[in-house]
Design a protein around this motif. Sequence first.
Motif, PDB file in Angstrom:
ATOM      1  N   LEU A   1       0.823  -1.213   0.000  1.00  0.00           N
ATOM      2  CA  LEU A   1       0.000   0.000   0.000  1.00  0.00           C
ATOM      3  C   LEU A   1       0.856   1.261   0.000  1.00  0.00           C
ATOM      4  O   LEU A   1       0.417   2.317  -0.486  1.00  0.00           O
ATOM      5  CB  LEU A   1      -0.924   0.012   1.218  1.00  0.00           C
ATOM      6  CG  LEU A   1      -2.063  -1.014   1.222  1.00  0.00           C
ATOM      7  CD1 LEU A   1      -2.757  -1.020   2.577  1.00  0.00           C
ATOM      8  CD2 LEU A   1      -3.071  -0.694   0.126  1.00  0.00           C
ATOM      9  N   ALA A   2       2.052   1.163   0.545  1.00  0.00           N
ATOM     10  CA  ALA A   2       2.939   2.333   0.597  1.00  0.00           C
ATOM     11  C   ALA A   2       3.569   2.642  -0.752  1.00  0.00           C
ATOM     12  O   ALA A   2       4.223   3.676  -0.906  1.00  0.00           O
ATOM     13  CB  ALA A   2       4.034   2.105   1.642  1.00  0.00           C
ATOM     14  N   ILE A   3       3.379   1.761  -1.740  1.00  0.00           N
ATOM     15  CA  ILE A   3       3.941   1.984  -3.081  1.00  0.00           C
ATOM     16  C   ILE A   3       2.959   2.786  -3.924  1.00  0.00           C
ATOM     17  O   ILE A   3       1.849   2.323  -4.193  1.00  0.00           O
ATOM     18  CB  ILE A   3       4.232   0.639  -3.782  1.00  0.00           C
ATOM     19  CG1 ILE A   3       5.197  -0.203  -2.950  1.00  0.00           C
ATOM     20  CG2 ILE A   3       4.783   0.866  -5.173  1.00  0.00           C
ATOM     21  CD1 ILE A   3       5.366  -1.623  -3.472  1.00  0.00           C
ATOM     22  N   PRO A   4       3.314   4.000  -4.353  1.00  0.00           N
ATOM     23  CA  PRO A   4       2.418   4.749  -5.242  1.00  0.00           C
ATOM     24  C   PRO A   4       2.266   3.996  -6.565  1.00  0.00           C
ATOM     25  O   PRO A   4       3.226   3.433  -7.081  1.00  0.00           O
ATOM     26  CB  PRO A   4       3.151   6.082  -5.455  1.00  0.00           C
ATOM     27  CG  PRO A   4       4.153   6.161  -4.345  1.00  0.00           C
ATOM     28  CD  PRO A   4       4.543   4.743  -4.042  1.00  0.00           C
ATOM     29  N   GLY A   5       1.045   3.966  -7.077  1.00  0.00           N
ATOM     30  CA  GLY A   5       0.841   3.253  -8.332  1.00  0.00           C
ATOM     31  C   GLY A   5      -0.622   3.136  -8.676  1.00  0.00           C
ATOM     32  O   GLY A   5      -1.457   3.939  -8.245  1.00  0.00           O
ATOM     33  N   SER A   6      -0.943   2.111  -9.411  1.00  0.00           N
ATOM     34  CA  SER A   6      -2.288   1.913  -9.938  1.00  0.00           C
ATOM     35  C   SER A   6      -3.228   1.363  -8.867  1.00  0.00           C
ATOM     36  O   SER A   6      -2.784   0.854  -7.832  1.00  0.00           O
ATOM     37  CB  SER A   6      -2.234   0.934 -11.106  1.00  0.00           C
ATOM     38  OG  SER A   6      -1.866  -0.349 -10.640  1.00  0.00           O
ATOM     39  N   PRO A   7      -4.551   1.432  -9.127  1.00  0.00           N
ATOM     40  CA  PRO A   7      -5.506   0.810  -8.202  1.00  0.00           C
ATOM     41  C   PRO A   7      -5.240  -0.679  -7.996  1.00  0.00           C
ATOM     42  O   PRO A   7      -5.504  -1.214  -6.924  1.00  0.00           O
ATOM     43  CB  PRO A   7      -6.852   1.045  -8.900  1.00  0.00           C
ATOM     44  CG  PRO A   7      -6.653   2.293  -9.694  1.00  0.00           C
ATOM     45  CD  PRO A   7      -5.234   2.221 -10.170  1.00  0.00           C
ATOM     46  N   ALA A   8      -4.685  -1.352  -9.016  1.00  0.00           N
ATOM     47  CA  ALA A   8      -4.396  -2.775  -8.888  1.00  0.00           C
ATOM     48  C   ALA A   8      -3.390  -3.029  -7.758  1.00  0.00           C
ATOM     49  O   ALA A   8      -3.528  -3.993  -6.983  1.00  0.00           O
ATOM     50  CB  ALA A   8      -3.859  -3.327 -10.202  1.00  0.00           C
ATOM     51  N   ILE A   9      -2.368  -2.175  -7.654  1.00  0.00           N
ATOM     52  CA  ILE A   9      -1.396  -2.302  -6.563  1.00  0.00           C
ATOM     53  C   ILE A   9      -2.080  -2.071  -5.224  1.00  0.00           C
ATOM     54  O   ILE A   9      -1.863  -2.803  -4.252  1.00  0.00           O
ATOM     55  CB  ILE A   9      -0.238  -1.301  -6.755  1.00  0.00           C
ATOM     56  CG1 ILE A   9       0.568  -1.661  -8.009  1.00  0.00           C
ATOM     57  CG2 ILE A   9       0.662  -1.260  -5.526  1.00  0.00           C
ATOM     58  CD1 ILE A   9       1.665  -0.675  -8.333  1.00  0.00           C
ATOM     59  N   PHE A  10      -2.945  -1.066  -5.168  1.00  0.00           N
ATOM     60  CA  PHE A  10      -3.665  -0.732  -3.941  1.00  0.00           C
ATOM     61  C   PHE A  10      -4.516  -1.910  -3.475  1.00  0.00           C
ATOM     62  O   PHE A  10      -4.462  -2.316  -2.309  1.00  0.00           O
ATOM     63  CB  PHE A  10      -4.542   0.499  -4.183  1.00  0.00           C
ATOM     64  CG  PHE A  10      -5.401   0.888  -3.024  1.00  0.00           C
ATOM     65  CD1 PHE A  10      -4.869   1.548  -1.932  1.00  0.00           C
ATOM     66  CD2 PHE A  10      -6.758   0.580  -3.022  1.00  0.00           C
ATOM     67  CE1 PHE A  10      -5.670   1.907  -0.851  1.00  0.00           C
ATOM     68  CE2 PHE A  10      -7.561   0.934  -1.956  1.00  0.00           C
ATOM     69  CZ  PHE A  10      -7.015   1.598  -0.871  1.00  0.00           C
ATOM     70  N   PHE A  11      -5.288  -2.489  -4.386  1.00  0.00           N
ATOM     71  CA  PHE A  11      -6.167  -3.594  -4.014  1.00  0.00           C
ATOM     72  C   PHE A  11      -5.370  -4.856  -3.666  1.00  0.00           C
ATOM     73  O   PHE A  11      -5.799  -5.661  -2.832  1.00  0.00           O
ATOM     74  CB  PHE A  11      -7.175  -3.877  -5.125  1.00  0.00           C
ATOM     75  CG  PHE A  11      -8.141  -2.755  -5.354  1.00  0.00           C
ATOM     76  CD1 PHE A  11      -8.795  -2.153  -4.292  1.00  0.00           C
ATOM     77  CD2 PHE A  11      -8.385  -2.272  -6.637  1.00  0.00           C
ATOM     78  CE1 PHE A  11      -9.678  -1.105  -4.490  1.00  0.00           C
ATOM     79  CE2 PHE A  11      -9.267  -1.227  -6.846  1.00  0.00           C
ATOM     80  CZ  PHE A  11      -9.925  -0.638  -5.767  1.00  0.00           C
TER      81      PHE A  11
END
Length: 500
Positions: free
Chosen positions: A107-117
């Motif tokens: 979650l601490a990695i900025p990126g796409s919604p796919a990374i977030f989920f």
Amino acid sequence: MSDIINPQEGKIKFSHPKGLYVLFASEMWERFSYYGMRAILILFMTTDMAAEGLGLTTETAGAVYGLYTASVYLMTLPGGWLADNIFGQRKAVFYGGVLIMIGHLVLAIPGSPAIFFTGLGFVALGTGLLKGNISTLVGELYENEDGAKRDAGFSIFYMGINLGSFFGQIFVPLLAEYNWHLGFGLAAIGMFFGLVAYRVFAPKYLENIGMEPKVKSVPKTGKSNMSITYGIIAFIITLIFILQYFNYIDVTTATGIAEALGIIIVTITMGYFANILFNGGLSLLDKKKVFVIFILFVGIAIFWSGFEQAASSLNLFTRDFTDRFIWGWEMPAGMLQSFNSGFIIIFAPIVGALWVRLAARNINVRTPIKFAIGLILLALGFWVMVEAARVAASGAKAGMFALILTYFLHSIGELTISPVGLSATSKLSPKKYLGQMMGIWFVGAALGNLIAGLIGGNFDPENVLEMPNIFLNVVWVSVGAGLIFFAASPFIKKWMGDVT
């Protein structure tokens, strides 16, 4: 609150096992990470992409919030099964903590919604392994103790939960004001500290508790349940297909998926309890106790469906319709949730001592009465929010005091339900199903969180006039449930047998 009164001697004894404080510290840091991240979750999702948020609508964000928080607790059921059958509680707790830390790092990695989920998925899986099983370990520390001391131990453990929650909901939102992903990263650091505390001190102070899977030490009874499992799965698929066909739900949207998950949770839970009651090889007394666990499941689901709006509808109300300025400084919206944890820290030892002192005088407030009190307090808190919403509907901003008072009432209600319910479930559960029954307790929390997210999704900042009715509906449901628990308490007490 390690001082417990001995009813026979009338003296104070410092007699809580040291292992309790190992679990206290481990759970404290895990809750720091969980509640710290939860305090900013729906705010991050509804923030515009230009401000580095996800830019989701309130309805979608509420559904995602409900799906995530429900999954966190829903995973405690397979987590309990894995502990009971494969890992044992001790290893399950450690493996869960590792997965949680990985999730927050993602979650601490900025990126796409796919990374977030993906990060949310890791946290949900890890919490499923850790949450129910660490509570099971607390219960096993008090296996041969009386009910009052056991309840006091769970109250101490619960205070650790809220100590972590308190600091998490202060520091994570503060850091997220500068950068969302720094807030998520701080949650990962908190989980790391919890893992270190557990790894270093558990072997010494927990000794052999929870090291072996329960099922290996208890003879297996009951018939094969595979046909029942397949039947439940087929029924769920058919039911969702029918509801989709007639446009009652739409599984192509986050809201529709959340509604479908609610159907799945209710159906699986009903099927699970039916299977345990009729195919679990239990005595009549154990069947009655399992049925009481089902009643408590319904009560806790209703309670959490209101209480967990702290991070959904109440969090959005705080951000959009609450005056948060203190001497020129505007408090981050997520920080206001820390009042709940602060109240728990203050009042948990007081409430725990109250139960012990009443027991010393042969006055035992039984579990169903405590549930009724908690549900009524939940309703009173939302009545305060009804009035605050009417202020917002008039065009003014509500004061922070309304939310603080709501969190106070909800916190006292939480203390009369959650630690007591955890303790009762651990005492009522048949030994060979202990991990699974603790998982079922958290499935109740899953259902409540899911409903809270769906209610939060109905929170429309453009339709302020509807807000009082949203909160008023929660009032009526909570009051009704509380009155039912009061009325049914004599029957529930009888079914609980010698469990207080």
